[in-house]
Design an enzyme around this catalytic site. Structure first.
Site, mmCIF file in Angstrom:
data_model
loop_
_atom_site.group_PDB
_atom_site.id
_atom_site.type_symbol
_atom_site.label_atom_id
_atom_site.label_comp_id
_atom_site.label_asym_id
_atom_site.label_seq_id
_atom_site.Cartn_x
_atom_site.Cartn_y
_atom_site.Cartn_z
ATOM 1 N N HIS A 1 -11.300 -2.013 3.839
ATOM 2 C CA HIS A 1 -11.298 -1.581 5.078
ATOM 3 C C HIS A 1 -11.968 -0.307 5.414
ATOM 4 O O HIS A 1 -12.066 0.140 6.650
ATOM 5 C CB HIS A 1 -9.971 -1.616 5.605
ATOM 6 C CG HIS A 1 -9.081 -0.467 4.556
ATOM 7 N ND1 HIS A 1 -8.817 -0.731 3.345
ATOM 8 C CD2 HIS A 1 -8.505 0.542 5.029
ATOM 9 C CE1 HIS A 1 -8.124 0.547 2.888
ATOM 10 N NE2 HIS A 1 -8.037 1.440 3.844
ATOM 11 N N ASP A 2 -12.394 0.532 4.563
ATOM 12 C CA ASP A 2 -13.057 1.743 4.670
ATOM 13 C C ASP A 2 -14.576 1.601 4.857
ATOM 14 O O ASP A 2 -15.162 2.453 5.079
ATOM 15 C CB ASP A 2 -12.720 2.718 3.772
ATOM 16 C CG ASP A 2 -11.331 3.099 3.778
ATOM 17 O OD1 ASP A 2 -10.619 2.987 4.813
ATOM 18 O OD2 ASP A 2 -10.692 3.490 2.811
ATOM 19 N N ASP B 1 -2.839 4.895 -2.649
ATOM 20 C CA ASP B 1 -3.732 5.516 -1.575
ATOM 21 C C ASP B 1 -4.379 6.838 -2.555
ATOM 22 O O ASP B 1 -3.392 7.584 -2.872
ATOM 23 C CB ASP B 1 -3.169 5.604 -0.347
ATOM 24 C CG ASP B 1 -4.252 6.089 0.820
ATOM 25 O OD1 ASP B 1 -5.194 5.525 1.109
ATOM 26 O OD2 ASP B 1 -4.051 7.182 1.222
ATOM 27 N N GLU C 1 -6.426 3.759 -5.918
ATOM 28 C CA GLU C 1 -7.818 4.137 -5.153
ATOM 29 C C GLU C 1 -8.269 5.596 -5.977
ATOM 30 O O GLU C 1 -7.610 6.697 -5.225
ATOM 31 C CB GLU C 1 -7.730 4.022 -3.675
ATOM 32 C CG GLU C 1 -8.917 4.441 -2.971
ATOM 33 C CD GLU C 1 -8.589 4.881 -1.513
ATOM 34 O OE1 GLU C 1 -9.794 4.905 -0.783
ATOM 35 O OE2 GLU C 1 -7.693 5.532 -1.422
ATOM 36 N N ASP D 1 0.864 -1.199 -0.075
ATOM 37 C CA ASP D 1 -0.100 0.141 0.003
ATOM 38 C C ASP D 1 0.912 0.998 0.018
ATOM 39 O O ASP D 1 1.776 1.412 0.947
ATOM 40 C CB ASP D 1 -0.902 -0.072 1.336
ATOM 41 C CG ASP D 1 -2.352 0.386 0.915
ATOM 42 O OD1 ASP D 1 -2.365 1.745 0.392
ATOM 43 O OD2 ASP D 1 -3.166 0.036 1.541
HETATM 44 C C1 NOJ Z 1 -7.714 5.944 1.981
HETATM 45 C C2 NOJ Z 1 -7.633 4.546 2.851
HETATM 46 O O1 NOJ Z 1 -8.296 3.547 2.399
HETATM 47 C C3 NOJ Z 1 -8.291 5.034 3.980
HETATM 48 O O2 NOJ Z 1 -8.121 4.172 5.115
HETATM 49 C C4 NOJ Z 1 -7.162 6.320 4.791
HETATM 50 O O3 NOJ Z 1 -7.762 6.630 6.054
HETATM 51 C C5 NOJ Z 1 -7.449 7.315 3.659
HETATM 52 N N1 NOJ Z 1 -7.068 7.049 2.451
HETATM 53 C C6 NOJ Z 1 -6.126 8.296 4.131
HETATM 54 O O4 NOJ Z 1 -4.861 7.673 3.723
#
Ligand code: NOJ
Length: 537
Positions: free
Chosen positions: A327-328, A205, A262, A104
Site C-alpha cells: 500500500h506504500d 509497522d 516491516e 497491523d
Molecule cells: C509504514 C506504513 O506502511 C505506512 O503506510 C505508514 O504511513 C507508515 N508506516 C507510518 O506508520
C-alpha cells in the site's frame, strides 16, 4: 540453498498471505469506505483463492490522518470499518475456513489524539510525560537534525509545555518512548488483548524505528553530500531488536502465532539490517519483508541475485518471504510493465512469488492485475500526496477500490468511493476473470492450488539450475521423493533449456498452451513463458 524442511504444515511458512487494504476491499454499508462486513460478504472469494492468512491494514479507531497508522485506541475498531462484533464475526469465519488473521500493529507511534499523548502533553510532570519523546531546545533550535520520514524536521514544538516532541512520520503521529518500562508494559497489554481475542499474528509497522539513540546524536550527512541525512541514530538501534525478542516471548506463550516485520532500509537489496530482526531464526521476528525484488528492473540475473543474497544471509532456522507490492508502493503490474508486456511479466513474477522457498504476500487486486490510478489533486487523500503534489502525488494510486465487476462503482460500493476507482474497472475485474480459464485470476488460483497441493513447492529445498543466463530462471524444489522444476523465461523471445541425465518432466502448469505434456532432453519455452514441471520416473 535451503535444507529440506520436514516440519509439518505451518501456516505462516507454507501458506499464502493476502494483504487486504480494508478501506478499499468491499463496502457493505454503502458509505464509500470498505468495511469488515464487506470482507465477510466477499469471504468466499478469499477462500477460493486458496490463501491461508489475511493481513488486515489497521482497523483500530483513528482520526485517519495517515489512514489508520495513527491509532487513538488500540482496543477499538474504527466505526468506519464496523464494530468489535463485526471483527469477531470475521475472525470466526476466517478460522472456520482455516484462514488466519494478522493485524497491523503500530508500535512506533500513536495518534496525537491518543489519551496517552493527551496526558503526556498535559504537563512536564505528568506520569505519562516520558511515554513519548520530549526534549528541550538545543542552542535555541531543534534538539537534533533528525528528519521525519514524511519530510521536514522530526521535532514539533509544544507551546504549552515549552518542549519539542519527536515524530518520525506526521506531526500527528508522536513517537512512543520504548525505553520507558511503563509504556512498554502498557503496550504489551494492548497486544495481549488481541492475542486473547484469538488473532493469529501481527505485521509490525516500521519496527526498526521504535528505539532511538540514547544520546540523541545528530545523524551524519550521507557522504556525497546529498541534502537528506542518513538515519543512523534515529532508527535501527540494537534495542529495537531486544523489544522484538520480548514480543516474541510473549507470542510464544500462545500457540501458532506469527510476527512479520516491516524494516524498510534503503538501498534495496541491503538486507543485513533486515536479517538482524530475525534473530537466530526462532527467537525474534518469524518473517521480515524483503523489498529487494520490488526495486529491481526486469532482469532474470538481478532477480536471481536478490534471492541468492536473501537465502545466503538468512540465519539457518529463518524463513524467507517475498512481496511484489504493497500500500506504500506502486502496483507491481505497472512497475513490471516498464518496457511493455505487463500481462506476461505479471504472470512470470507471480510464479516466482508463489513457488520460491518462502512465504508469498499478495497485495489485494494484484491477482487481477489492478493498476495504479492517476489521482487528480482534488481527490488526493494521502497526506504525502497533499504535501508534495505535484512532485509526488502520494500513495493513493495503489490503494484504489477493489474491482469486483463492471457494475457501477466496480461492485465495490453503490455510492462514490473514498478514492476514485481505476478507470479500467469495466474490463479489469473479478467477475470478468472469474470464469475465464486464461485470466490472471485463474492463473493465481492455479498457482496457489499447486502450492497448497505440492509439498515440494510449499516446503521443499531450493536449488537454482538457471541463474538468469539468457534471461531464464530455473530452480528445483524438492521434498522427499517429490521434485518440482520451475522455469521462467524473462525474454520477449523463445529459449531452449537442456535437461541433463535422461530425466523426464511432466508439465503441471504453463502460462502457454502446449500439446507436449512431458519434456525430455530439453524444454522449449515460448517468449515470457513460465512452466512448473513434476519429475516422473
Ligand atoms: C509504514 C506504513 O506502511 C505506512 O503506510 C505508514 O504511513 C507508515 N508506516 C507510518 O506508520
Amino acid at each position: 540453498m535451503g535444507e529440506v524442511n520436514k516440519e509439518d504444515y505451518i501456516w505462516w511458512k507454507h501458506g499464502v498471505v493476502y494483504h487486504l487494504y480494508v478501506r478499499s476491499f468491499n463496502d457493505n454499508n454503502n458509505d464509500g469506505i470498505g468495511d469488515l462486513q464487506g470482507i465477510i460478504q466477499r469471504f468466499d472469494y478469499l477462500v477460493q483463492l486458496g490463501i491461508k492468512a489475511i493481513w488486515l491494514s489497521p482497523i483500530y479507531a483513528s482520526p485517519m490522518k495517515d489512514y489508520g497508522y495513527d491509532i487513538v485506541n488500540y482496543r477499538a475498531i474504527d466505526p468506519s470499518y464496523g464494530t468489535m462484533e463485526d471483527f469477531k464475526e470475521l475472525l470466526a469465519l476466517a478460522h472456520a475456513n482455516g484462514i488466519k488473521i494478522v493485524m497491523d500493529m503500530v508500535m512506533n507511534h500513536t495518534s496525537n489524539e491518543h489519551p496517552w499523548f493527551v496526558e503526556s502533553s498535559a504537563s512536564l510532570d505528568n506520569p505519562k510525560r516520558d511515554w513519548y519523546i520530549w526534549k528541550n531546545k538545543r542552542n535555541g533550535k531543534v534538539p537534533t537534525n533528525w528528519r521525519s520520514a514524511f519530510g521536514g524536521s522530526a521535532w514539533e514544538w509544544d507551546e504549552s509545555t515549552q518542549q519539542y516532541y519527536l515524530h518520525s512520520f506526521l506531526k500527528d503521529q508522536p513517537d512512543l518512548n520504548w525505553r520507558n518500562k511503563d509504556l512498554h508494559n502498557a503496550f504489551f497489554e494492548e497486544i495481549r488483548f488481541w492475542l486473547d481475542l484469538g488473532v493469529d499474528g501481527f505485521r509490525l509497522d516500521v519496527i526498526n524505528y521504535i528505539v532511538k539513540d540514547e544520546k540523541f546524536r545528530d545523524n551524519p550527512f550521507i557522504k556525497w553530500g546529498r541534502p537528506t541525512k542518513d538515519r543512523l541514530y534515529s532508527r535501527n538501534r540494537g534495542s529495537s531488536i531486544k523489544i522484538v525478542r520480548k514480543l516474541r516471548q510473549l507470542l510464544d506463550t500462545y500457540e501458532d502465532k506469527m510476527l512479520v516485520g516491516e524494516i524498510y532500509t534503503p538501498p534495496p537489496g541491503n538486507n543485513a539490517t533486515v536479517i538482524n530482526y530475525l534473530g537466530e531464526g526462532d527467537n525474534a521476528l518469524h518473517l521480515a519483508f524483503d523489498f529487494s525484488l520490488i526495486f529491481r528492473f526486469w532482469n532474470a540475473k538481478k532477480y536471481y541475485k536478490c534471492i541468492e543474497t536473501w537465502e545466503n544471509n538468512l540465519p539457518e532456522k529463518a524463513w524467507p518471504s517475498y512481496v511484489l507490492s504493497n500500500h506504500d508502493l506502486l502496483r507491481s503490474y505497472n512497475r513490471l510493465g516498464i518496457g511493455r508486456n505487463k500481462a506476461e511479466k505479471a504472470r512470470i513474477a507471480s510464479i516466482l512469488l508463489i513457488t520460491l522457498r518462502g512465504t508469498p504476500f499478495i497485495y489485494y487486486g494484484e491477482e487481477i492485475g489492478m493498476q495504479n490510478q492517476k489521482i487528480r489533486r482534488k481527490h488526493i487523500k494521502d497526506p504525502l500526496g497533499k504535501k508534495y503534489w505535484p512532485f509526488f502525488s502520494g500513495r493513493d494510486k495503489s490503494r484504489t477500490p477493489m474491482q469486483w465487476s463492471a457494475e457501477d462503482y466496480g461492485g465495490f460500493s453503490s455510492v462514490k468511493s473514498w478514492l476514485p476507482i481505476n478507470r479500467n474497472f469495466y474490463r479489469v475485474n473479478v467477475e470478468v476473470q472469474e470464469n475465464e480459464r486464461n485470466s490472471l485470476l485463474s492463473h493465481y488460483r492455479t498457482l496457489i492450488i499447486l502450492r497448497n497441493n505440492y509439498k515440494a513447492i510449499s516446503h521443499g529445498s531450493l536449488n537454482f539450475l538457471q541463474q538468469g543466463e539468457n534471461g531464464v530462471l530455473g530452480y528445483t524444489r524438492i521434498y522427499e521423493e517429490q521434485e518440482i522444476y520451475i522455469v521462467l523465461n524473462f525474454n520477449n523471445s523463445k529459449r531452449t533449456i537442456s535437461i541433463p541425465n535422461d530425466e523426464s518432466w511432466q508439465i503441471l502448469y504453463t502460462t502457454h498452451l502446449h500439446e507436449e505434456k512431458t519434456c525430455q532432453d530439453f524444454i522449449e519455452l515460448d517468449k515470457y513463458e513460465g512452466m512448473i514441471l513434476l519429475k516422473i520416473e
